[in-house]
Write a protein that holds these residues in place. Structure first.
Motif, PDB file in Angstrom:
ATOM      1  N   PHE A 310       0.834  -1.209   0.000  1.00 32.44           N
ATOM      2  CA  PHE A 310       0.000   0.000   0.000  1.00 32.44           C
ATOM      3  C   PHE A 310       0.870   1.261   0.000  1.00 32.44           C
ATOM      4  CE2 PHE A 310      -3.548  -2.703   1.611  1.00 32.44           C
ATOM      5  CZ  PHE A 310      -4.479  -2.341   0.650  1.00 32.44           C
ATOM      6  N   GLU A 311       1.957   1.224   0.757  1.00 32.57           N
ATOM      7  CA  GLU A 311       2.771   2.436   0.837  1.00 32.57           C
ATOM      8  C   GLU A 311       3.582   2.618  -0.444  1.00 32.57           C
ATOM      9  OE1 GLU A 311       4.605   3.091   4.645  1.00 32.57           O
ATOM     10  OE2 GLU A 311       2.589   3.331   5.489  1.00 32.57           O
ATOM     11  N   ARG A 312       4.141   1.522  -0.953  1.00 29.57           N
ATOM     12  CA  ARG A 312       5.009   1.625  -2.121  1.00 29.57           C
ATOM     13  C   ARG A 312       4.214   1.922  -3.397  1.00 29.57           C
ATOM     14  NH1 ARG A 312      10.229  -1.984  -2.975  1.00 29.57           N
ATOM     15  NH2 ARG A 312      10.953  -1.057  -4.888  1.00 29.57           N
ATOM     16  N   LEU A 313       3.126   1.201  -3.581  1.00 29.33           N
ATOM     17  CA  LEU A 313       2.394   1.324  -4.852  1.00 29.33           C
ATOM     18  C   LEU A 313       1.384   2.461  -4.849  1.00 29.33           C
ATOM     19  CD1 LEU A 313       1.601  -2.445  -5.611  1.00 29.33           C
ATOM     20  CD2 LEU A 313       3.479  -1.063  -6.501  1.00 29.33           C
ATOM     21  N   ALA A 314       0.840   2.775  -3.684  1.00 29.25           N
ATOM     22  CA  ALA A 314      -0.263   3.733  -3.650  1.00 29.25           C
ATOM     23  C   ALA A 314       0.064   4.989  -2.849  1.00 29.25           C
ATOM     24  CB  ALA A 314      -1.514   3.069  -3.077  1.00 29.25           C
ATOM     25  N   GLY A 315       1.256   5.017  -2.233  1.00 32.79           N
ATOM     26  CA  GLY A 315       1.604   6.164  -1.392  1.00 32.79           C
ATOM     27  C   GLY A 315       0.575   6.362  -0.286  1.00 32.79           C
ATOM     28  N   LEU A 316      -0.019   5.274   0.138  1.00 31.16           N
ATOM     29  CA  LEU A 316      -1.089   5.345   1.140  1.00 31.16           C
ATOM     30  C   LEU A 316      -0.518   4.910   2.498  1.00 31.16           C
ATOM     31  CD1 LEU A 316      -4.080   5.761   1.760  1.00 31.16           C
ATOM     32  CD2 LEU A 316      -4.556   3.510   0.809  1.00 31.16           C
ATOM     33  N   PRO A 317      -0.438   5.843   3.459  1.00 29.54           N
ATOM     34  CA  PRO A 317       0.120   5.458   4.758  1.00 29.54           C
ATOM     35  C   PRO A 317      -0.666   4.289   5.351  1.00 29.54           C
ATOM     36  CG  PRO A 317      -0.222   7.831   4.652  1.00 29.54           C
ATOM     37  CD  PRO A 317      -0.872   7.241   3.432  1.00 29.54           C
ATOM     38  N   CYS A 318       0.049   3.329   5.899  1.00 33.05           N
ATOM     39  CA  CYS A 318      -0.623   2.121   6.397  1.00 33.05           C
ATOM     40  C   CYS A 318       0.046   1.668   7.689  1.00 33.05           C
ATOM     41  CB  CYS A 318      -0.524   1.044   5.309  1.00 33.05           C
ATOM     42  SG  CYS A 318      -1.306  -0.509   5.742  1.00 33.05           S
ATOM     43  N   ASP A 319      -0.736   1.516   8.727  1.00 34.21           N
ATOM     44  CA  ASP A 319      -0.233   0.959   9.983  1.00 34.21           C
ATOM     45  C   ASP A 319      -0.824  -0.427  10.160  1.00 34.21           C
ATOM     46  OD1 ASP A 319       1.288   3.101  10.987  1.00 34.21           O
ATOM     47  OD2 ASP A 319      -0.579   4.167  11.449  1.00 34.21           O
ATOM     48  N   VAL A 320      -0.060  -1.284  10.810  1.00 34.34           N
ATOM     49  CA  VAL A 320      -0.551  -2.644  11.056  1.00 34.34           C
ATOM     50  C   VAL A 320      -0.302  -2.937  12.520  1.00 34.34           C
ATOM     51  CG1 VAL A 320      -0.447  -5.041  10.305  1.00 34.34           C
ATOM     52  CG2 VAL A 320       0.303  -3.234   8.754  1.00 34.34           C
ATOM     53  N   GLU A 321      -1.315  -3.398  13.215  1.00 33.97           N
ATOM     54  CA  GLU A 321      -1.109  -3.641  14.638  1.00 33.97           C
ATOM     55  C   GLU A 321      -1.761  -4.950  15.073  1.00 33.97           C
ATOM     56  OE1 GLU A 321      -1.617  -0.210  17.042  1.00 33.97           O
ATOM     57  OE2 GLU A 321      -1.256  -1.301  18.895  1.00 33.97           O
ATOM     58  N   ILE A 322      -1.104  -5.575  16.043  1.00 35.37           N
ATOM     59  CA  ILE A 322      -1.666  -6.776  16.661  1.00 35.37           C
ATOM     60  C   ILE A 322      -2.942  -6.364  17.392  1.00 35.37           C
ATOM     61  CG2 ILE A 322      -1.273  -8.465  18.501  1.00 35.37           C
ATOM     62  CD1 ILE A 322       1.742  -8.169  17.840  1.00 35.37           C
ATOM     63  N   ALA A 323      -4.041  -7.062  17.093  1.00 36.02           N
ATOM     64  CA  ALA A 323      -5.347  -6.634  17.595  1.00 36.02           C
ATOM     65  C   ALA A 323      -5.416  -6.605  19.123  1.00 36.02           C
ATOM     66  CB  ALA A 323      -6.429  -7.537  17.022  1.00 36.02           C
ATOM     67  N   SER A 324      -4.731  -7.541  19.780  1.00 37.23           N
ATOM     68  CA  SER A 324      -4.830  -7.606  21.241  1.00 37.23           C
ATOM     69  C   SER A 324      -4.169  -6.385  21.902  1.00 37.23           C
ATOM     70  CB  SER A 324      -4.189  -8.895  21.765  1.00 37.23           C
ATOM     71  OG  SER A 324      -2.861  -8.998  21.303  1.00 37.23           O
ATOM     72  N   GLU A 325      -3.236  -5.742  21.200  1.00 37.94           N
ATOM     73  CA  GLU A 325      -2.656  -4.495  21.703  1.00 37.94           C
ATOM     74  C   GLU A 325      -3.529  -3.307  21.305  1.00 37.94           C
ATOM     75  OE1 GLU A 325      -0.032  -3.789  23.684  1.00 37.94           O
ATOM     76  OE2 GLU A 325      -0.178  -5.936  24.042  1.00 37.94           O
ATOM     77  N   PHE A 326      -3.908  -3.303  20.055  1.00 36.01           N
ATOM     78  CA  PHE A 326      -4.672  -2.187  19.499  1.00 36.01           C
ATOM     79  C   PHE A 326      -5.913  -1.890  20.332  1.00 36.01           C
ATOM     80  CE2 PHE A 326      -8.010  -0.579  16.732  1.00 36.01           C
ATOM     81  CZ  PHE A 326      -7.383   0.435  16.024  1.00 36.01           C
ATOM     82  N   ARG A 327      -6.629  -2.961  20.693  1.00 34.49           N
ATOM     83  CA  ARG A 327      -7.947  -2.750  21.294  1.00 34.49           C
ATOM     84  C   ARG A 327      -7.885  -2.115  22.677  1.00 34.49           C
ATOM     85  NH1 ARG A 327     -10.596  -8.504  23.124  1.00 34.49           N
ATOM     86  NH2 ARG A 327     -12.159  -7.088  23.974  1.00 34.49           N
ATOM     87  N   TYR A 328      -6.751  -2.213  23.356  1.00 33.84           N
ATOM     88  CA  TYR A 328      -6.661  -1.625  24.713  1.00 33.84           C
ATOM     89  C   TYR A 328      -5.779  -0.387  24.764  1.00 33.84           C
ATOM     90  CZ  TYR A 328      -8.803  -5.986  26.107  1.00 33.84           C
ATOM     91  OH  TYR A 328      -9.670  -7.030  26.228  1.00 33.84           O
TER      92      TYR A 328
END
Ligand code: F6R
Length: 604
Positions: A310-328
């Motif tokens: 997504f970042e390389r082809l579309a210049g679209l910032p993208c974050d990825v997070e483990i759901a068990s951390e994200f949710r709290y």
């Protein structure tokens, strides 16, 4: 996934074809058809939609025959219409196909120039025309068939009827499976044991590149070189359960081998193969400011691979997070964020909770899931399906590559919609994705070398996986696979991070698996490998044959197929999975149900 059945015998063939096609419905399809030899002439009946529509067509215009072929089609090239439904016909030839003929456009141009008229948009129809042409030159259908197979690039399983060859069905497989079923005075071809299950439990599994001629009395099988081949007859379980291990020892092994199909079917959801374009869906990426992917385990690594694209082809910032951390964590997300849950099951508690939270914040949401009726599929604003089919092995394999395939294709769509990818580049990237099923099938050839490596790995207590770029999350996925099923401690690292700590782990007992496609960071990875070798660490480098040798004692190579860097995570996933699989087999662990693990984690 398309389903194939062929029957040659003495009783009515068409009811058998229909019975079999019904058993193949689980693979998913959008049209169906049969062809049969009636009084020396091949006749077809086809219908868009479900098998009951085909049955209605057959009720109006019955086919009385003792030999026929049938197909359920999952549209890749061309919309799900009656004209695009299989079987396809040209002159004396009628055939059904599962897979992708990559060079169909070149072949079609050649055939059109010779005066052939096409009636569908499919890649399949070229095979019928080519074979009809060859039959005009060679008297022996098998000779003509072999000439045609040698001209095809791609993945395929085929079943062919020829007018004037009563009783004969030809078949071939490369990349997509095909089995021969042995009956009493009756023979069958099927896309799996389930297809021929109602008629026989005696099966021969064709091997990669094999082709076959069946008639009422038996089968003549040949390998890819054309030499006669003897594929043993095995007795399969009489059960007609939807999921069986077939010729494989474990579901995980079966699911690894299903990936040419599962990736193809997932890609066909997101790409228009006929026009070489990425499809536009409900979400317009031009209106999205940021993507937030949430996932667990293997799905999290798929998400991380998606981020690179997504970042390389579309210049679209993208974050990825483990759901068990994200949710709290009370993350701070802006309104233009698209929240994407990635999950095989669509039920993982932490991922679902994260998705629900994002939705409650008023964000746009999408769920990339393999179970299309799951909670996440229902919760999200947009459903992005993967088409891996049921995954039984607890360790995820085909669902992972389906997630990666979908994310790569969506990143191309995003790049086009955001004006970052011009039509020529779009064509190049779609073609690269289009090659993935064949290259995945070719990757299975690494199996022999990987079994040897696995033999050594099974004695290790610690293993490192290294990669750069999208190979870094794949290295972590490789480590996770090995941990889960062989119970060997493993870590995946970014190769450039080695010097910042992990290199202290290197000794003669700690093997390093390096994922090194020939991309713009290959040289950098190679020099990291020299550093390991210089410290006595055993290195196994998985790289294309043409990649230069990093000079270092102890560097062992496993040759991977050459591929476009976009699809490298799909191709290199295969050796990673096979290594874990064979190491676990060597150790004698419970591959499909490793200790302490559950397939779907619906509790925290
Ligand atoms: C590893 C594995 C798990 C799952 C994770 C998420 O092989 O299968 O790490 O990927 O539990 O599951 P889903 O994708 O169902 O959300």
């Amino acid at each position: 996934m398309c389903g194939i059945i062929g029957v040659t015998g003495t009783g009515p063939a068409v009811p058998r074809l229909i019975d079999s096609l019904k058993r193949l419905e689980y693979r998913g399809y959008d049209s169906a058809g049969v062809a049969a030899l009636v009084d020396g002439k091949i006749e077809r009946r086809r219908a868009k939609g479900k098998i009951r529509e085909l049955e209605a067509v057959l009720a109006a215009e019955p086919l009385n025959a003792t030999i026929g072929i049938g197909h359920t089609r999952w549209a890749t090239h061309g919309a799900p219409t009656t004209a695009n439904a299989h079987p396809h016909k040209a002159g004396r030839v009628t055939l059904v196909h599962n897979g992708i003929i990559e060079n169909f456009a070149e072949l079609k141009a050649e055939l059109v120039a010779e005066g052939h008229a096409f009636e569908s948009q499919t890649d399949t129809e070229v095979v019928a025309h080519l074979l009809d042409s060859e039959l005009g030159k060679a008297n022996d259908p098998l000779v003509a068939f072999k000439t045609v197979l040698d001209r095809l690039t791609g993945a395929y399983a085929l079943a062919v009827l020829i007018e004037g060859e009563d009783g004969l069905i030809l078949g071939a497989r490369r990349g997509s499976p095909l089995v021969v079923g042995w009956g009493e005075g009756e023979m069958y071809l099927g896309s799996d044991a389930l297809a021929v299950g109602p008629f026989t439990q005696k099966i021969s599994y064709l091997e990669e590149g094999d082709f076959v001629a069946i008639d009422r009395s038996g089968a003549r099988m040949f390998d890819a070189s054309g030499a006669p081949a003897d594929r043993p007859i095995v007795q399969v379980s009489a059960s007609s359960a939807l999921v069986e291990k077939g010729e494989y020892r474990h579901f995980m092994e079966k699911e690894i081998h299903e990936q040419p199909d599962s990736v193809q079917h997932t890609l066909s959801e997101y790409l228009d193969f006929v026009n070489g374009k990425a499809k536009s869906g409900e979400i317009d990426f031009a209106t999205i400011e940021r993507i937030q992917i949430v996932a667990c385990g293997t799905a999290f690594y798929a998400g991380q691979i998606g981020r690179y694209a997504f970042e390389r082809l579309a210049g679209l910032p993208c974050d990825v997070e483990i759901a068990s951390e994200f949710r709290y964590r009370h993350p701070a997300l802006t309104k233009g964020t698209l929240a994407v849950a990635v999950s095989q099951s669509g039920e993982t508690a932490d991922t679902l909770a994260s998705l629900t939270w994002c939705k409650a914040q008023g964000l746009k949401t999408a769920a990339l899931v393999n179970v299309h009726s799951s909670s996440m599929a229902r919760e999200a604003g947009t459903l992005w399906p993967t088409h891996a089919g049921p995954e039984i092995g607890v360790a995820s394999t085909k669902a992972f590559t389906a997630q990666v395939a979908a994310l790569l294709a969506l990143a191309v769509t995003a790049g086009v919609q955001r004006g970052r990818i011009d039509p020529a580049t779009e064509g190049e990237l779609v073609r690269a994705l289009f090659e993935a099923p064949r290259l995945i099938a070719e990757s299975m050839a690494m199996e022999g070398s990987l079994k040897d490596v696995a033999h050594d790995l099974s004695k290790a207590t610690d293993v490192l996986f290294l990669g750069r770029g999208a190979m870094f999350p794949l290295a972590m996925e490789g480590a996770l696979k090995l941990k889960e099923i062989s119970y060997i401690h493993a870590e995946g690292y970014a190769a450039g991070e080695l010097k910042h700590g992990p290199i202290a782990l290197i000794d003669e007992e700690t093997p390093t698996i390096a994922l090194a496609p020939l991309d713009d960071v290959f040289e950098k990875t190679a020099s990291n490998l020299q550093e390991i070798a210089a410290r006595g660490g055993p290195v196994i480098m998985i790289a294309p044959k043409g990649a230069p040798d990093p000079h270092g004692a102890g560097i062992r190579r496993v040759d991977a197929p050459d591929c476009h860097s976009l699809i490298a995570p799909l191709i290199y996933a295969i050796p990673v999975q096979l290594l874990a699989y064979y190491t676990a087999v060597q150790k004698g662990t419970d591959v499909d149900q490793p200790r302490n693990l559950a397939k779907s984690v619906t509790v925290e």
